[in-house]
Design a protein around this motif. Structure first.
Motif, short mmCIF file in Angstrom:
data_model
loop_
_atom_site.label_atom_id
_atom_site.label_comp_id
_atom_site.label_asym_id
_atom_site.label_seq_id
_atom_site.Cartn_x
_atom_site.Cartn_y
_atom_site.Cartn_z
N ILE A 3 -26.18 50.80 -14.25
CA ILE A 3 -27.44 50.13 -14.52
C ILE A 3 -28.12 50.89 -15.66
O ILE A 3 -27.98 52.10 -15.79
CB ILE A 3 -28.33 50.14 -13.26
CG1 ILE A 3 -27.58 49.45 -12.12
CG2 ILE A 3 -29.66 49.49 -13.51
CD1 ILE A 3 -28.23 49.57 -10.77
N ALA A 4 -28.88 50.19 -16.49
CA ALA A 4 -29.49 50.81 -17.67
C ALA A 4 -30.38 51.99 -17.29
O ALA A 4 -30.41 53.00 -17.98
CB ALA A 4 -30.29 49.77 -18.44
N SER A 5 -31.11 51.91 -16.18
CA SER A 5 -32.02 52.99 -15.80
C SER A 5 -31.35 54.00 -14.87
O SER A 5 -32.01 54.88 -14.33
CB SER A 5 -33.25 52.40 -15.10
OG SER A 5 -32.84 51.75 -13.91
N ASP A 6 -30.04 53.88 -14.66
CA ASP A 6 -29.31 54.77 -13.75
C ASP A 6 -29.16 56.16 -14.37
O ASP A 6 -28.64 56.30 -15.47
CB ASP A 6 -27.93 54.16 -13.46
CG ASP A 6 -27.41 54.53 -12.10
OD1 ASP A 6 -28.14 55.21 -11.35
OD2 ASP A 6 -26.28 54.14 -11.79
N ARG A 7 -29.61 57.15 -13.66
CA ARG A 7 -29.51 58.52 -14.18
C ARG A 7 -28.45 59.27 -13.39
O ARG A 7 -28.10 58.91 -12.28
CB ARG A 7 -30.85 59.23 -14.11
CG ARG A 7 -31.40 59.39 -12.73
CD ARG A 7 -32.82 60.00 -12.76
NE ARG A 7 -33.33 60.10 -11.41
CZ ARG A 7 -33.37 61.22 -10.70
NH1 ARG A 7 -32.97 62.35 -11.24
NH2 ARG A 7 -33.83 61.22 -9.46
N GLN A 8 -27.97 60.35 -13.98
CA GLN A 8 -26.96 61.16 -13.33
C GLN A 8 -27.63 62.23 -12.49
O GLN A 8 -28.63 62.82 -12.89
CB GLN A 8 -26.03 61.82 -14.35
CG GLN A 8 -25.00 60.87 -14.92
CD GLN A 8 -23.94 61.62 -15.69
OE1 GLN A 8 -24.15 62.73 -16.16
NE2 GLN A 8 -22.78 60.99 -15.83
N VAL A 9 -27.05 62.48 -11.30
CA VAL A 9 -27.53 63.53 -10.41
C VAL A 9 -26.35 64.43 -10.05
O VAL A 9 -25.19 64.06 -10.20
CB VAL A 9 -28.17 62.94 -9.13
CG1 VAL A 9 -29.44 62.20 -9.46
CG2 VAL A 9 -27.21 62.05 -8.40
#
Length: 160
Positions: A3-9
């Motif tokens: 997803i465009a707003s998906d960030r890595q954790v």
């Protein structure tokens, strides 16, 4: 699919693992199986919060997702109240001692399917036992069914 707003954790089991937030739950299930030596507790409010077991109680008190439960649980009579206010009004209820005890009360009627089926014209099957024991059981069953069909009384059936 990202997803465009998906960030890595970062994975809590292995810091070398960088996972997209949308895939974190799937990854944690797999990673937990591999790293089962790490004692982690799963947060009741968010299943992606895997915290060390020693820090679990602190996490439960400070979890950011606890807010959802608090807002729902402490909304009384149209006004929002804190948990502390609600607990101050709590009065424990003294219940009378129970009148029955499942430990001391004996069983009233117990159903014994073997006893019931002995009196009915049904074919019973022996499970387990040696080959000779099963053969003897089948022979006794044939005699029992013949006696039932002939209408012999109960005491004569048992002696036969």
């Amino acid at each position: 699919m990202m997803i465009a707003s998906d960030r890595q954790v970062t994975c809590v089991y292995n810091t070398a693992h960088q996972i997209y937030e949308s895939r974190l739950q799937y990854h944690l299930v797999k990673c937990k199986k591999v790293h089962n030596d790490q004692k982690k507790a799963i947060c009741s409010f968010d299943s992606t919060h895997h915290v060390p077991a020693s820090d679990y109680l602190v996490h439960i008190q400070t979890c950011p997702n606890r807010r959802v439960l608090d807002e729902h649980a402490y909304h009384v009579d149209g006004e929002r109240r804190s948990a502390e206010e609600c607990w101050k009004e709590y009065v424990p209820v003294n219940l009378p001692p129970p009148q029955e005890s499942w430990d001391t009360d004996g069983p009233g009627y117990t159903y014994n399917p073997d006893r019931v089926s002995r009196e009915k014209p049904v074919i019973r099957v022996m499970t387990g036992g040696t080959k000779s024991e099963r053969k003897a059981f089948r022979q006794r069953e044939c005699r029992r069914l013949q006696n039932l069909n002939n209408g012999l009384p109960l005491n004569e059936r048992q002696s036969a």
